[in-house]
Design a protein around this motif. Structure first.
Motif, mmCIF file in Angstrom:
data_model
loop_
_atom_site.group_PDB
_atom_site.id
_atom_site.type_symbol
_atom_site.label_atom_id
_atom_site.label_comp_id
_atom_site.label_asym_id
_atom_site.label_seq_id
_atom_site.Cartn_x
_atom_site.Cartn_y
_atom_site.Cartn_z
ATOM 1 N N LEU A 1 -4.651 28.311 11.065
ATOM 2 C CA LEU A 1 -3.897 27.175 10.535
ATOM 3 C C LEU A 1 -4.731 25.896 10.645
ATOM 4 N N VAL A 2 -5.425 25.725 11.756
ATOM 5 C CA VAL A 2 -6.289 24.554 11.914
ATOM 6 C C VAL A 2 -7.350 24.538 10.822
ATOM 7 N N SER A 3 -7.920 25.695 10.514
ATOM 8 C CA SER A 3 -8.925 25.793 9.455
ATOM 9 C C SER A 3 -8.323 25.433 8.098
ATOM 10 N N THR A 4 -7.100 25.890 7.855
ATOM 11 C CA THR A 4 -6.407 25.566 6.598
ATOM 12 C C THR A 4 -6.189 24.061 6.471
ATOM 13 N N ILE A 5 -5.720 23.441 7.558
ATOM 14 C CA ILE A 5 -5.468 22.003 7.528
ATOM 15 C C ILE A 5 -6.773 21.236 7.375
ATOM 16 N N ARG A 6 -7.826 21.727 7.996
ATOM 17 C CA ARG A 6 -9.138 21.083 7.836
ATOM 18 C C ARG A 6 -9.538 21.071 6.370
ATOM 19 N N GLU B 1 -17.102 15.696 12.544
ATOM 20 C CA GLU B 1 -17.767 16.751 11.771
ATOM 21 C C GLU B 1 -17.411 16.662 10.292
ATOM 22 N N ILE B 2 -16.173 16.315 10.004
ATOM 23 C CA ILE B 2 -15.757 16.147 8.610
ATOM 24 C C ILE B 2 -16.497 14.971 7.980
ATOM 25 N N CYS B 3 -16.649 13.880 8.731
ATOM 26 C CA CYS B 3 -17.409 12.725 8.230
ATOM 27 C C CYS B 3 -18.838 13.131 7.888
ATOM 28 N N LEU B 4 -19.455 13.919 8.754
ATOM 29 C CA LEU B 4 -20.824 14.383 8.511
ATOM 30 C C LEU B 4 -20.893 15.228 7.248
ATOM 31 N N LYS B 5 -19.907 16.069 7.059
ATOM 32 C CA LYS B 5 -19.880 16.960 5.890
ATOM 33 C C LYS B 5 -19.747 16.172 4.586
ATOM 34 N N LEU B 6 -18.928 15.112 4.621
ATOM 35 C CA LEU B 6 -18.610 14.379 3.393
ATOM 36 C C LEU B 6 -19.395 13.085 3.215
ATOM 37 N N GLY B 7 -20.205 12.702 4.202
ATOM 38 C CA GLY B 7 -20.957 11.452 4.082
ATOM 39 C C GLY B 7 -20.102 10.221 4.270
ATOM 40 N N ILE B 8 -19.066 10.327 5.092
ATOM 41 C CA ILE B 8 -18.140 9.223 5.349
ATOM 42 C C ILE B 8 -18.564 8.497 6.628
ATOM 43 N N SER C 1 0.821 -1.211 0.000
ATOM 44 C CA SER C 1 0.000 0.000 0.000
ATOM 45 C C SER C 1 0.855 1.261 0.000
ATOM 46 N N GLU C 2 0.588 2.145 -0.932
ATOM 47 C CA GLU C 2 1.307 3.410 -1.014
ATOM 48 C C GLU C 2 0.375 4.592 -0.766
ATOM 49 N N ALA C 3 -0.603 4.388 0.102
ATOM 50 C CA ALA C 3 -1.494 5.476 0.480
ATOM 51 C C ALA C 3 -0.680 6.576 1.158
ATOM 52 N N PRO C 4 -0.881 7.820 0.776
ATOM 53 C CA PRO C 4 -0.091 8.920 1.353
ATOM 54 C C PRO C 4 -0.546 9.287 2.766
ATOM 55 N N ILE C 5 0.413 9.757 3.563
ATOM 56 C CA ILE C 5 0.126 10.207 4.929
ATOM 57 C C ILE C 5 0.195 11.732 4.961
ATOM 58 N N TYR C 6 -0.913 12.346 5.335
ATOM 59 C CA TYR C 6 -1.023 13.805 5.353
ATOM 60 C C TYR C 6 -0.965 14.337 6.788
ATOM 61 N N ARG C 7 -0.739 15.630 6.895
ATOM 62 C CA ARG C 7 -0.683 16.253 8.213
ATOM 63 C C ARG C 7 -2.090 16.439 8.789
ATOM 64 N N SER C 8 -2.119 16.488 10.102
ATOM 65 C CA SER C 8 -3.375 16.666 10.845
ATOM 66 C C SER C 8 -3.124 17.673 11.962
ATOM 67 N N PRO C 9 -4.115 18.455 12.352
ATOM 68 C CA PRO C 9 -3.924 19.318 13.527
ATOM 69 C C PRO C 9 -3.813 18.470 14.789
ATOM 70 N N VAL C 10 -3.087 18.964 15.774
ATOM 71 C CA VAL C 10 -2.891 18.214 17.011
ATOM 72 C C VAL C 10 -4.125 18.310 17.908
ATOM 73 N N LEU D 1 -11.632 16.588 21.469
ATOM 74 C CA LEU D 1 -11.815 17.625 20.447
ATOM 75 C C LEU D 1 -11.339 17.155 19.072
ATOM 76 N N ALA D 2 -10.251 16.399 19.054
ATOM 77 C CA ALA D 2 -9.737 15.900 17.778
ATOM 78 C C ALA D 2 -10.710 14.911 17.150
ATOM 79 N N THR D 3 -11.331 14.068 17.971
ATOM 80 C CA THR D 3 -12.324 13.119 17.460
ATOM 81 C C THR D 3 -13.536 13.858 16.908
ATOM 82 N N GLU D 4 -14.010 14.854 17.643
ATOM 83 C CA GLU D 4 -15.157 15.631 17.179
ATOM 84 C C GLU D 4 -14.824 16.391 15.896
ATOM 85 N N PHE D 5 -13.596 16.847 15.769
ATOM 86 C CA PHE D 5 -13.123 17.519 14.553
ATOM 87 C C PHE D 5 -13.313 16.607 13.342
ATOM 88 N N TYR D 6 -12.891 15.345 13.474
ATOM 89 C CA TYR D 6 -13.011 14.407 12.351
ATOM 90 C C TYR D 6 -14.451 13.910 12.176
#
Length: 397
Positions: A137-142, A174-181, A89-98, A167-172
């Motif tokens: 910066l957090v908004s940019t990374i989001r 919310e992204i799942c809700l936005k994208l239907g993931i 697997s060559e899936a890329p690893i991206y940055r995440s806010p802490v 907070l980090a779990t809730e951050f992701y």
């Protein structure tokens, strides 16, 4: 069940030991497709382990960001046993806010044992220095995360963040809700088991599984079965004590006792639930479960000790002392392979919200606790794409 050829596209939040074992396992059971020993379910709704495709990952550690998955899963501080070294697997690893994902306590430990936050992400750490926190910066990374999840057509996201990452779990989430993931929440931050959060996923038309993954043959499932056995054989449980030690980053993170509240609740839920299901009061019973110590020498080996003090016939005492030693991360991987497929089949069947049976089978704190046999019935029905009274109520309206 007829096998499907299409892939389930999966993203991973936190490419640590659990992710390493999961990726190793998926590729192992893909390469040796006729080998089913070690899996709880070979075929779920037509999907096997080989149908899982990891498409991206998200990290804060400077030693993993920018790598491909086949390298990142072997980078420090990962220490799980390598059972399959040939990863394609060559899936890329991206940055995440802490956010709140890294305990400040970790800074006192050697780098090979702890997370090393990349320099550009230090101002996204809410626990390190709130004064320098950079919301922009957090908004940019989001926005980057959203774009990358879309680019890779991610359908299921696995939450492997450290215990206490509310907070980090809730951050992701919310992204799942936005994208239907769909979210498979493997940590004790209560999303699937929280009616408010579950309603958000119902409204978004998304099935989820959570919360807090229970290992395939680990301390929690052993405690559950011992508690069930005691009740089925007519015994009163005076005390049920479960203690765990280990040496991976999970145990190091939990040295910060401020992060332990949800974990202790989640582990004790497994035991207490068997009382509640049967209407047996816990008054007069001492129930305790939780991590007790970080010992670096153990690495990814977890040792659990159990003590049950029971009253049997005419109040006669029965005492059980037992010890379980497991490789922690491989012990969790097979469960998550199942959870990914259950939630994906649920997507195809039009189910929404927290899946009761699969959550009860694979998680410590599901939205509805079940006896072992009842959870198995629900899981087998979903694996056969059959509706139960429970899943009929979860059909998308």
């Amino acid at each position: 069940m007829k096998e499907h050829q299409k892939k389930i596209k999966v993203g991973i939040i936190g490419v640590g030991n659990c992710a390493s074992s999961l990726v190793q396992g998926v590729e192992y059971y893909t390469k040796f497709a006729d080998q089913t020993s070690g899996l709880m379910a070979d075929n779920i709704g037509g999907y096997k382990a080989e149908n899982i495709e990891f498409v991206c990952g998200f990290e804060v550690d400077e030693r993993k960001i920018g790598l491909m998955l086949n390298e990142a899963i072997f980078a420090k501080p990962n220490c799980t046993v390598v059972l399959n070294a040939q990863i394609v697997s060559e899936a890329p690893i991206y940055r995440s806010p802490v956010l709140d994902g890294v305990s400040p306590l970790m800074a006192a430990y050697p780098e090979e044992n702890r997370f090393v936050i990349r320099e550009d992400l230090k101002t996204t750490d809410l626990l390190l220095d709130r004064a320098s926190y950079d919301a922009d910066l957090v908004s940019t990374i989001r926005n980057e995360i959203v774009a990358n999840l879309k680019k890779h057509e991610t359908e299921v996201l696995i939450n492997y963040l450290p215990v206490g990452s509310q907070l980090a779990t809730e951050f992701y989430a919310e992204i799942c809700l936005k994208l239907g993931i769909s979210l498979v929440n493997c940590i004790p931050v209560f999303i699937a088991s929280d009616p408010v959060w579950e309603q958000k996923f119902i409204d978004a038309g998304i099935p989820i599984i959570g919360d807090d993954m229970r290992s395939q043959f680990g301390a929690s499932i052993v405690s559950q079965m011992l508690q069930e056995l005691a009740f089925e054989r007519g015994h009163h449980v005076k005390a049920h004590i479960q203690r765990n030690v280990g040496g991976n980053t999970d145990f190091l993170n939990m040295e910060d006792k401020n992060r332990l509240k949800s974990k202790k609740i989640s582990k004790e839920n497994v035991i207490r639930a068997q009382n509640e299901i049967r209407g047996i009061a816990t008054i007069g019973s001492f129930l305790h479960a939780g991590p007790s110590e970080y010992i670096p020498f153990y690495g990814d080996n977890k040792v659990a000790n159990f003590r049950l003090e029971l009253e049997g016939f005419m109040g006669a005492p029965v005492i059980l002392d037992a010890q379980l030693s497991v490789q922690d991360s491989p012990n969790s991987a097979g469960v998550v392979i199942d959870a990914i497929r259950y939630v994906y089949v649920a997507r195809e069947m039009g189910l929404v919200g927290a899946l009761r049976g699969p959550s009860a089978s694979t998680q410590k704190t599901p939205p509805q606790q079940m006896m072992f046999r009842d959870a198995v019935v629900e899981c087998r029905a979903l694996a056969n794409r059959e509706l139960t009274e429970s899943t009929k109520m979860q059909l998308k309206k």
